[in-house]
Design a protein around this motif. Structure first.
Motif, mmCIF file in Angstrom:
data_model
loop_
_atom_site.group_PDB
_atom_site.id
_atom_site.type_symbol
_atom_site.label_atom_id
_atom_site.label_comp_id
_atom_site.label_asym_id
_atom_site.label_seq_id
_atom_site.Cartn_x
_atom_site.Cartn_y
_atom_site.Cartn_z
ATOM 1 N N LEU A 576 33.679 29.277 108.844
ATOM 2 C CA LEU A 576 34.945 28.908 108.212
ATOM 3 C C LEU A 576 35.219 29.760 106.974
ATOM 4 C CD1 LEU A 576 34.684 25.020 108.538
ATOM 5 C CD2 LEU A 576 36.172 26.553 109.840
ATOM 6 N N GLN A 577 34.170 30.032 106.207
ATOM 7 C CA GLN A 577 34.321 30.873 105.018
ATOM 8 C C GLN A 577 34.721 32.289 105.417
ATOM 9 O OE1 GLN A 577 30.903 30.893 102.435
ATOM 10 N NE2 GLN A 577 31.771 32.403 101.041
ATOM 11 N N PHE A 578 34.124 32.776 106.510
ATOM 12 C CA PHE A 578 34.466 34.113 106.987
ATOM 13 C C PHE A 578 35.947 34.190 107.355
ATOM 14 C CE2 PHE A 578 33.949 38.142 109.104
ATOM 15 C CZ PHE A 578 34.860 38.086 110.145
ATOM 16 N N LEU A 579 36.425 33.194 108.086
ATOM 17 C CA LEU A 579 37.817 33.200 108.532
ATOM 18 C C LEU A 579 38.798 33.080 107.372
ATOM 19 C CD1 LEU A 579 37.435 30.914 111.683
ATOM 20 C CD2 LEU A 579 37.794 33.388 111.673
ATOM 21 N N SER A 580 38.295 32.635 106.235
ATOM 22 C CA SER A 580 39.148 32.477 105.060
ATOM 23 C C SER A 580 39.214 33.735 104.207
ATOM 24 C CB SER A 580 38.633 31.318 104.193
ATOM 25 O OG SER A 580 38.601 30.109 104.928
ATOM 26 N N ASN A 581 38.425 34.753 104.533
ATOM 27 C CA ASN A 581 38.407 35.990 103.748
ATOM 28 C C ASN A 581 39.765 36.698 103.806
ATOM 29 O OD1 ASN A 581 35.754 35.706 102.932
ATOM 30 N ND2 ASN A 581 34.936 36.839 104.688
ATOM 31 N N PRO A 582 40.164 37.348 102.702
ATOM 32 C CA PRO A 582 41.472 38.022 102.648
ATOM 33 C C PRO A 582 41.668 39.077 103.723
ATOM 34 C CG PRO A 582 40.499 37.842 100.457
ATOM 35 C CD PRO A 582 39.429 37.421 101.422
ATOM 36 N N GLY A 583 40.613 39.774 104.096
ATOM 37 C CA GLY A 583 40.751 40.843 105.091
ATOM 38 C C GLY A 583 40.847 40.364 106.521
ATOM 39 N N VAL A 584 40.658 39.069 106.746
ATOM 40 C CA VAL A 584 40.679 38.513 108.099
ATOM 41 C C VAL A 584 42.054 37.925 108.393
ATOM 42 C CG1 VAL A 584 39.730 36.729 109.611
ATOM 43 C CG2 VAL A 584 38.210 38.025 108.093
ATOM 44 N N ILE A 585 42.583 38.271 109.562
ATOM 45 C CA ILE A 585 43.855 37.701 110.006
ATOM 46 C C ILE A 585 43.551 36.487 110.870
ATOM 47 C CG2 ILE A 585 45.953 38.114 111.343
ATOM 48 C CD1 ILE A 585 45.605 41.106 110.716
ATOM 49 N N PHE A 586 44.009 35.325 110.418
ATOM 50 C CA PHE A 586 43.770 34.105 111.197
ATOM 51 C C PHE A 586 44.862 33.082 110.913
ATOM 52 C CE2 PHE A 586 41.921 29.990 112.222
ATOM 53 C CZ PHE A 586 41.452 30.248 113.503
ATOM 54 N N ASP A 587 45.360 32.490 111.992
ATOM 55 C CA ASP A 587 46.413 31.473 111.892
ATOM 56 C C ASP A 587 45.774 30.089 111.993
ATOM 57 O OD1 ASP A 587 49.468 30.751 113.801
ATOM 58 O OD2 ASP A 587 48.619 29.853 111.974
ATOM 59 N N TRP A 588 45.757 29.384 110.892
ATOM 60 C CA TRP A 588 45.112 28.066 110.845
ATOM 61 C C TRP A 588 45.978 26.982 111.475
ATOM 62 C CZ3 TRP A 588 40.128 27.429 109.284
ATOM 63 C CH2 TRP A 588 39.544 28.514 108.630
ATOM 64 N N GLN A 589 47.170 27.323 111.910
ATOM 65 C CA GLN A 589 48.061 26.317 112.488
ATOM 66 C C GLN A 589 48.092 26.367 114.026
ATOM 67 O OE1 GLN A 589 49.399 23.969 110.500
ATOM 68 N NE2 GLN A 589 48.230 25.057 108.915
ATOM 69 N N VAL A 590 47.225 27.165 114.607
ATOM 70 C CA VAL A 590 47.181 27.236 116.074
ATOM 71 C C VAL A 590 46.734 25.899 116.642
ATOM 72 C CG1 VAL A 590 46.020 28.275 118.061
ATOM 73 C CG2 VAL A 590 46.743 29.704 116.149
ATOM 74 N N GLN A 591 47.492 25.407 117.621
ATOM 75 C CA GLN A 591 47.159 24.130 118.258
ATOM 76 C C GLN A 591 46.471 24.375 119.598
ATOM 77 O OE1 GLN A 591 50.800 21.908 118.684
ATOM 78 N NE2 GLN A 591 50.959 21.434 116.512
ATOM 79 N N ASP A 592 45.428 23.570 119.881
ATOM 80 C CA ASP A 592 44.824 23.653 121.196
ATOM 81 C C ASP A 592 45.685 22.889 122.195
ATOM 82 O OD1 ASP A 592 42.160 21.246 120.464
ATOM 83 O OD2 ASP A 592 44.280 20.930 120.889
ATOM 84 N N LYS A 593 45.259 22.785 123.438
ATOM 85 C CA LYS A 593 46.111 22.154 124.434
ATOM 86 C C LYS A 593 46.277 20.650 124.192
ATOM 87 C CE LYS A 593 43.023 20.851 128.231
ATOM 88 N NZ LYS A 593 42.780 21.024 129.672
ATOM 89 N N PHE A 594 45.445 20.122 123.310
ATOM 90 C CA PHE A 594 45.566 18.711 122.971
ATOM 91 C C PHE A 594 46.464 18.485 121.746
ATOM 92 C CE2 PHE A 594 42.351 17.960 126.000
ATOM 93 C CZ PHE A 594 41.359 18.910 125.810
ATOM 94 N N GLY A 595 47.018 19.600 121.228
ATOM 95 C CA GLY A 595 47.914 19.509 120.083
ATOM 96 C C GLY A 595 47.205 19.428 118.753
ATOM 97 N N ARG A 596 45.904 19.774 118.728
ATOM 98 C CA ARG A 596 45.138 19.671 117.482
ATOM 99 C C ARG A 596 44.982 21.038 116.832
ATOM 100 N NH1 ARG A 596 41.597 16.046 120.696
ATOM 101 N NH2 ARG A 596 40.176 17.797 120.971
ATOM 102 N N ILE A 597 45.159 21.084 115.519
ATOM 103 C CA ILE A 597 44.827 22.283 114.757
ATOM 104 C C ILE A 597 43.386 22.142 114.282
ATOM 105 C CG2 ILE A 597 47.220 22.637 114.074
ATOM 106 C CD1 ILE A 597 46.549 21.498 111.340
ATOM 107 N N PRO A 598 42.769 23.231 113.775
ATOM 108 C CA PRO A 598 41.352 23.148 113.416
ATOM 109 C C PRO A 598 40.973 21.992 112.507
ATOM 110 C CG PRO A 598 42.034 25.430 113.434
ATOM 111 C CD PRO A 598 43.261 24.621 113.685
ATOM 112 N N LYS A 599 41.774 21.699 111.503
ATOM 113 C CA LYS A 599 41.383 20.653 110.549
ATOM 114 C C LYS A 599 41.345 19.272 111.212
ATOM 115 C CE LYS A 599 45.879 19.456 108.525
ATOM 116 N NZ LYS A 599 46.655 19.369 107.270
ATOM 117 N N ASP A 600 42.051 19.113 112.342
ATOM 118 C CA ASP A 600 42.036 17.833 113.054
ATOM 119 C C ASP A 600 40.682 17.535 113.670
ATOM 120 O OD1 ASP A 600 44.683 17.456 112.422
ATOM 121 O OD2 ASP A 600 45.420 18.341 114.293
#
Length: 611
Positions: A576-600
């Motif tokens: 999770l820390q890696f994905l939060s690094n400035p050089g990493v492109i990551f969309d934290w709002q992506v929903q899985d097929k159940f409609g859940r984002i990662p924080k869910d």
């Protein structure tokens, strides 16, 4: 190694059979028997052996032999009359300039294959066991409905198999003018009468399939069988092509052993939205039940409803072996997703890429050999007859030796042995053996090396150097031939992929200097990341980043779950820390097929823990 341009170079062996370098024609010639081979035809029934009667098409005892005896394409009547003994029939001279001796035997009662059971498998195996020393190969004529089950079962029953066993059948009786039965029979007889392939096979339409990898996929087409998760061992066209490099080898000369016991106290469950815990309970409460194969969704997913999970957990706890295989035609179980991890923790084991027929018969075979549940689980997840691609495993082959031997024997080959074969493979050996370039005077031959040379898997010298960590050779190749930096092999892997898999940061940096890219099937790259994250690590994330990857949103499972979904689910803070690094492109709002984002996932985990 050889150039892709040279793959059309072929050698003919006394006939229409053409084997290109990819299929190692030197082995074909070596395997081609110098002596007439004896083949036992065992008729068990089925459509192929049906003949017309006043009540329609039926199986008749003795009718098959009469048909084959009176057909000039299967039996040379004159030659058989003067030469044959012991009720053998003899073919005309084949395209290989040989004759095949064959004898027709039949079960006491010919069967519709839908009535075939484990007792009949034992009967078939015992017939072959009894005749094993007297014949070179065996052909089993069988109905199509359960042919894949019988082929899978026999593959497990025969231990130390050193002869060819082929099952074949048809959609149209061979007694009809227009039929597929006679073609299937002749194709099977051609293989059985000339070559030794120590496996249980299915020969149907234009394909030769590993028996425990085959499935019936169509009931109305003549092309009824396929091997969706493993390539065919051979093809029948104008020419016959056999892939000798993937055929199972019998490593010893031990006598055939036939294991004749099967546990029948097993069940096959196909997951569906209407299946609930009540139905599961009815299945699992059977005290005699020892094993269950569950066909699950996608890559091994099941519903996680509490009562449903409890039924599975309690059954596994009681010692019932539960196997997870995919319903999908070409998918395999990857127990790295949320539901897969949950059920793995309950004691459910993965069936990998096995077919349901192979998984079912293998489970019945193993449960009959021992009462030790842990031993059954361990053995089930091991490849014992070619039925399973083990995790991380690849077939060991000798492409260089095969290709070199073939090329030497080709009098009109366009291949330059030194430039295309010898020198490239010397470099590969230096890479593998970790030797220094100074161990040979490379400067004298480096201009004579074809740096684009590939083996039959389309792997270049650079692929080998990147995997083995040979920086000197990799740099030499890149200086001489930088345009191959992103060439991919048959698995669509670039040299950068090999460097990442070897976790060699120096090699990664070298390839980046020459615009190297991480190339591989997105599904495979996703699996690598998911496995790493599921194990609480972040090594692969960092290696991908060093290899030039920046967008990590693209790595999603079939359920549209991202690395972050899994990281939250398993509590992998480093990921999770890696994905939060400035050089990493990551969309934290992506929903899985159940409609859940990662924080869910955090909320879901808390709910599951409360249960």
């Amino acid at each position: 190694m050889y150039n892709e341009d040279d793959t059309q170079n072929v050698t003919k062996i006394k006939s229409h059979l053409v084997i290109d370098m990819q299929n190692h024609h030197d082995i074909i010639k070596e395997k081609l028997s110098d002596q007439p081979r004896k083949v036992l035809i065992l008729n068990t029934g089925g459509t192929i052996s049906m003949f017309p009667s006043s009540s329609g098409y039926v199986t008749k005892t003795g009718a098959l032999k009469n048909f084959l005896q009176n057909n000039p394409f299967s039996c040379d009547m004159d030659y058989t009359y003067f030469k044959a003994t012991d009720d053998f029939l003899i073919t005309p001279i084949t395209a290989f300039n040989r004759r095949i001796w064959f004898k027709v035997d039949e079960l006491d009662k010919l069967l519709d294959s839908s009535n075939m059971n484990s007792d009949d498998w034992v009967t078939i195996a015992e017939r072959i066991e009894k005749a094993y020393k007297h014949y070179d190969s065996f052909i089993i004529l069988h109905g199509t409905d359960t042919m894949a089950y019988t082929a899978s079962a026999l593959s497990f029953m025969f231990q130390n198999l050193s002869k060819t066993v082929i099952l074949t059948g048809s959609q149209v009786p061979l007694s009809q003018p227009r039929n597929d039965g006679f073609t299937n029979f002749l194709n099977a007889l051609t293989i059985a009468g000339h070559f030794t392939i120590p496996e249980v096979l299915i020969c149907f339409q234009d394909k030769l399939l590993r028996g425990n990898r085959a499935q019936k996929v169509n009931s109305s087409s003549l092309d009824s069988f396929d091997s969706p998760k493993f390539i065919p061992l051979g093809y029948f066209g104008v020419n016959i092509s056999i892939k000798w490099d993937i055929i199972m080898k019998n490593p010893n000369e031990e006598n055939l052993q036939v294991n004749k016991k099967f546990c029948t106290n097993i069940s096959l469950i196909r997951l569906n939205p209407l299946l609930n815990h009540v139905t599961l309970n009815e299945i699992f409460k059977n005290e005699k039940l020892k094993g269950v194969v569950i066909e699950t969704y996608g890559a091994g997913n099941m519903q996680t409803e509490e009562k449903f999970c409890n039924e599975i957990a309690q059954a596994a706890k009681r010692g019932i072996v539960i196997v997870n295989i995919s319903q999908c035609h070409t998918s395999q179980v990857e127990m790295i997703y949320e539901t897969g991890i949950i059920f793995e923790n309950m004691g459910v084991i993965s069936g990998g890429d096995m077919t349901s027929q192979a998984a079912f018969t293998k489970l019945g075979y193993l449960l009959a050999q021992t009462d030790d549940v842990d031993k059954v689980k361990d053995e089930f997840q091991r490849n014992i007859r070619g039925e399973l691609t083990e995790s991380g495993g690849t077939a060991e082959t000798e492409p260089f030796l095969m290709a070199l031997s073939s090329a030497i024997k080709q009098q009109h080959s366009k291949i330059d042995l030194n430039k295309d074969l010898v020198f490239p493979n010397i470099l590969c050996q230096i890479c593998v053996q970790k030797k220094k370039l100074s161990s040979m005077k490379l400067s004298k031959i480096e201009q004579e090396i074809n740096y684009k040379a590939q083996d039959y898997d389309k792997r270049s010298i650079l692929h080998v150097a990147a995997r083995e960590g040979s920086l000197e050779i990799a740099e030499l190749i890149l200086r001489k031939c930088p345009e191959i930096v992103n060439n991919v092999d048959r698995w669509k892997h670039s040299p950068m992929y090999e460097a990442v898999m070897a976790k060699n940061t120096q090699m990664i940096q070298l390839l980046l200097r020459f615009q190297g890219k991480l190339i591989a099937p997105i599904k495979e790259l996703t699996q690598l990341l998911m496995l790493d994250v599921a194990n609480g690590k972040g090594d692969m994330l960092n290696l991908f980043y060093e290899a030039g990857e920046r967008d990590f949103t693209q790595y999603k499972t079939e359920d549209n779950r991202t690395v972050a979904h899994l990281a939250v689910s398993v509590g992998n803070d480093a990921a999770l820390q890696f994905l939060s690094n400035p050089g990493v492109i990551f969309d934290w709002q992506v929903q899985d097929k159940f409609g859940r984002i990662p924080k869910d996932e955090k909320i879901l985990q808390k709910r599951l823990l409360k249960r």
